[in-house]
Write a protein that holds these residues in place. Structure first.
Motif, PDB file in Angstrom:
ATOM      1  N   ASN A  94     -11.688   1.264   3.622  1.00 22.54           N
ATOM      2  CA  ASN A  94     -10.307   1.620   3.514  1.00 22.54           C
ATOM      3  C   ASN A  94      -9.956   2.669   4.797  1.00 22.54           C
ATOM      4  O   ASN A  94      -9.162   3.723   4.551  1.00 22.54           O
ATOM      5  CB  ASN A  94      -9.999   2.486   2.166  1.00 22.54           C
ATOM      6  CG  ASN A  94     -11.306   3.671   2.035  1.00 22.54           C
ATOM      7  OD1 ASN A  94     -11.986   4.065   2.875  1.00 22.54           O
ATOM      8  ND2 ASN A  94     -10.804   4.489   1.188  1.00 22.54           N
TER       9      ASN A  94
ATOM     10  N   THR B 226      -7.471   6.998   6.731  1.00 18.71           N
ATOM     11  CA  THR B 226      -7.706   6.526   5.344  1.00 18.71           C
ATOM     12  C   THR B 226      -6.441   5.871   4.853  1.00 18.71           C
ATOM     13  O   THR B 226      -5.300   6.591   4.870  1.00 18.71           O
ATOM     14  CB  THR B 226      -8.536   7.565   4.620  1.00 18.71           C
ATOM     15  OG1 THR B 226      -9.580   7.881   5.301  1.00 18.71           O
ATOM     16  CG2 THR B 226      -8.762   6.797   3.172  1.00 18.71           C
TER      17      THR B 226
ATOM     18  N   GLU C 167     -14.158   7.590  -1.550  1.00 18.70           N
ATOM     19  CA  GLU C 167     -13.736   8.566  -1.041  1.00 18.70           C
ATOM     20  C   GLU C 167     -13.609   9.879  -2.101  1.00 18.70           C
ATOM     21  O   GLU C 167     -13.302   9.577  -2.881  1.00 18.70           O
ATOM     22  CB  GLU C 167     -12.226   8.557  -0.601  1.00 18.70           C
ATOM     23  CG  GLU C 167     -11.427   9.795   0.378  1.00 18.70           C
ATOM     24  CD  GLU C 167     -10.233   9.346   0.583  1.00 18.70           C
ATOM     25  OE1 GLU C 167      -9.551   8.334   0.392  1.00 18.70           O
ATOM     26  OE2 GLU C 167      -9.686  10.283   1.459  1.00 18.70           O
TER      27      GLU C 167
ATOM     28  N   LEU D 203      -8.760   1.507  -7.849  1.00 15.83           N
ATOM     29  CA  LEU D 203      -9.868   1.927  -7.044  1.00 15.83           C
ATOM     30  C   LEU D 203     -10.162   3.488  -7.311  1.00 15.83           C
ATOM     31  O   LEU D 203      -9.743   4.249  -7.997  1.00 15.83           O
ATOM     32  CB  LEU D 203      -8.902   2.333  -5.763  1.00 15.83           C
ATOM     33  CG  LEU D 203      -7.997   1.076  -4.990  1.00 15.83           C
ATOM     34  CD1 LEU D 203      -7.213   1.334  -3.802  1.00 15.83           C
ATOM     35  CD2 LEU D 203      -9.178   0.567  -4.231  1.00 15.83           C
TER      36      LEU D 203
ATOM     37  N   THR E 246     -10.311   6.673  -6.895  1.00  9.54           N
ATOM     38  CA  THR E 246      -9.835   7.755  -5.989  1.00  9.54           C
ATOM     39  C   THR E 246     -10.274   8.985  -6.791  1.00  9.54           C
ATOM     40  O   THR E 246      -9.756   9.207  -8.120  1.00  9.54           O
ATOM     41  CB  THR E 246      -8.317   7.461  -6.128  1.00  9.54           C
ATOM     42  OG1 THR E 246      -8.057   6.112  -5.456  1.00  9.54           O
ATOM     43  CG2 THR E 246      -7.573   8.448  -5.321  1.00  9.54           C
TER      44      THR E 246
ATOM     45  N   GLY F 242       0.784  -1.276   0.050  1.00  6.80           N
ATOM     46  CA  GLY F 242      -0.010   0.002  -0.056  1.00  6.80           C
ATOM     47  C   GLY F 242       0.977   1.081  -0.132  1.00  6.80           C
ATOM     48  O   GLY F 242       2.258   1.244  -0.102  1.00  6.80           O
ATOM     49  N   TYR F 243       0.095   2.520   0.055  1.00  7.46           N
ATOM     50  CA  TYR F 243       0.956   3.672  -0.143  1.00  7.46           C
ATOM     51  C   TYR F 243       1.151   4.184   1.506  1.00  7.46           C
ATOM     52  O   TYR F 243       0.167   4.394   2.123  1.00  7.46           O
ATOM     53  CB  TYR F 243       0.033   4.460  -0.975  1.00  7.46           C
ATOM     54  CG  TYR F 243      -0.249   4.233  -2.141  1.00  7.46           C
ATOM     55  CD1 TYR F 243       0.901   4.771  -3.124  1.00  7.46           C
ATOM     56  CD2 TYR F 243      -1.415   3.752  -2.773  1.00  7.46           C
ATOM     57  CE1 TYR F 243       0.544   4.219  -4.472  1.00  7.46           C
ATOM     58  CE2 TYR F 243      -1.639   3.385  -4.199  1.00  7.46           C
ATOM     59  CZ  TYR F 243      -0.580   3.368  -4.995  1.00  7.46           C
ATOM     60  OH  TYR F 243      -0.741   3.137  -6.262  1.00  7.46           O
TER      61      TYR F 243
ATOM     62  N   MET G 154      -4.609   3.573   1.448  1.00  5.64           N
ATOM     63  CA  MET G 154      -4.909   3.142   0.287  1.00  5.64           C
ATOM     64  C   MET G 154      -3.953   1.841  -0.014  1.00  5.64           C
ATOM     65  O   MET G 154      -2.526   2.089  -0.121  1.00  5.64           O
ATOM     66  CB  MET G 154      -4.611   4.482  -0.920  1.00  5.64           C
ATOM     67  CG  MET G 154      -5.549   5.555  -0.807  1.00  5.64           C
ATOM     68  SD  MET G 154      -4.887   6.545  -1.979  1.00  5.64           S
ATOM     69  CE  MET G 154      -5.200   5.868  -3.423  1.00  5.64           C
TER      70      MET G 154
ATOM     71  N   CYS H  25      -2.347  -4.569   4.237  1.00  8.64           N
ATOM     72  CA  CYS H  25      -3.048  -4.934   2.742  1.00  8.64           C
ATOM     73  C   CYS H  25      -2.899  -6.323   2.250  1.00  8.64           C
ATOM     74  O   CYS H  25      -1.677  -6.646   2.128  1.00  8.64           O
ATOM     75  CB  CYS H  25      -2.513  -4.051   1.785  1.00  8.64           C
ATOM     76  SG  CYS H  25      -2.917  -2.154   2.277  1.00  8.64           S
TER      77      CYS H  25
END
Length: 385
Positions: free
Chosen positions: A182, A168, A209, A255, A257, A152-153, A170, A197
């Motif tokens: 999330n 949150t 989101e 996703l 986003t 993930g980020y 991602m 994740c």
């Protein structure tokens, strides 16, 4: 002291004049007493009781007529607080049993165990006895940190939260949190769900989101398409306000986003003698990560990648120059490489290169100088004559 002196004088005057010490009936707000008399004599004792919601002091509900008046002073106070339960913390003073119960308006000092903090976010905090009990209700809150997210980020720098706060996250494509949302929340036992994740096994309705689904329904079968629309003022990666995603074997194709235009980043910063490892894009969404690499023989110094955060890239790495060992320089110094031929030779910064004098030549610099280290493109050559 003055009150005691006056009482003694009163007693002496009364004795000298043959007067008897008496007490008037006490006035006890929120309470009543017995026996009731118009006047009480010295050493008379009465018992009192308090009204609903009020209690006598710890010393009891009896009082005696003395030369100083009714002692101990009869009074009714609000409901006391029992011994406080401080989960993950302790009172400042260990021996406090003699102070309990504590009455409304009193305070106690406490501190929390490692990994927890009071709502005041101070090392030493105050507990207050109120009509509803001890305040704060949860004296010690769990501290949570977020610094890395596998698959993930991750945040640019470590972030700190306290119990009850949410964050949150991602995940990369094909991954998601343990629940279909999330968002993770800092709880008494840490992050819930954990910042991990995991591979997506099916396609549930995602949590949008800054966007909303055009149609709703769950579960989604393979190859099902879900359309979404960004909220006002937001857009997706390609600048559009709507998009679609497809349910595949590894989950959703991407996703949904959506973000503000000013939070996007342009191309990552250029560096000398290096470049990014991926194909460059004109626009990058927030929290995008780009990796760098240096040209041959150049040493990468600093973080290997940069992250897009609120419209700006983090600081990129540098590519440190190698040292160039040329035949011309060695001829000028009457030296040669110890284990290589005398052609042009590149040395990375931090590496060591060994020299020796050419045949028939004698060293004029120290023995140590014939083992030279490359430091950011510069090397101190030995010399022979």
């Amino acid at each position: 002291m003055l009150l005691l002196v006056n009482a003694i004088l009163t007693l002496w005057v009364s004795w000298a004049h043959g007067q008897e010490i008496t007490c008037d009936p006490p006035i006890i707000p929120n309470g009543d007493f017995a026996p009731k008399m118009n006047q009480y004599g010295l050493d008379d004792v009465i018992t009192y009781r308090c009204g609903n919601g009020f209690y006598p002091p710890l010393i009891g509900n009896k009082t005696e007529c003395t030369v100083l008046g009714w002692l101990p002073r009869p009074r009714c106070v609000l409901k006391p607080c029992g011994f406080p339960e401080i989960k993950h913390g302790r009172l400042l003073h260990a021996d406090t049993s003699k102070y309990f119960p504590v009455y409304v308006g009193r305070s106690l000092l406490y501190f929390c165990d490692y990994g927890y903090m009071p709502p005041s976010q101070t090392s030493l905090a105050i507990m207050n006895c109120t009509q509803d009990g001890w305040s704060p209700v949860i004296p010690c809150l769990r501290k949570c940190s977020f610094k890395s997210l596998k698959h993930g980020y991750s945040p640019v720098t470590e972030e700190r939260y306290v119990q009850g706060q949410s964050r949150t996250v991602m995940c990369h494509l094909g991954y998601g949190l343990q629940n279909p949302q999330n968002t993770m929340t800092c709880t008494e036992t840490g992050w819930s769900p954990p910042p991990i994740c995991i591979p997506v096994k099916h396609c549930d309705m995602p949590i949008f989101e800054n966007a909303r689904a055009v149609i709703t329904g769950r579960p989604f079968r393979l190859n099902d398409t879900l359309d979404y629309q960004c909220l006002d003022g937001y857009e997706n990666r390609d600048g559009s306000t709507n998009g679609s995603m497809v349910c595949g074997e590894d989950g959703w194709s991407h996703l949904p986003t959506c973000f503000k235009s000013e939070d996007k980043c342009g191309p990552p910063p250029a560096i000398s003698n290096g470049d990014i490892t991926s194909f460059p894009l004109e626009v990058y969404p927030p929290w995008s990560r780009v990796e760098y690499q240096c040209q041959a023989y150049y040493e990468l110094r600093g973080p290997t990648d940069v992250i897009c955060s609120y419209g700006k890239w983090s600081k990129p790495p540098r590519c440190i120059d190698p040292c160039v060992i040329s035949e011309e320089i060695m001829n000028e110094k009457n030296i040669q490489l110890k284990r290589k031929d005398n052609k042009r030779y590149y040395v990375k910064t931090g590496d060591t290169v060994e020299f020796r004098c050419k045949s028939g030549r004698k060293a004029v610099t120290s023995k140590e100088s014939f083992q030279a280290m490359c430091l950011e493109g510069t090397v101190q050559f030995p010399r022979c004559e």
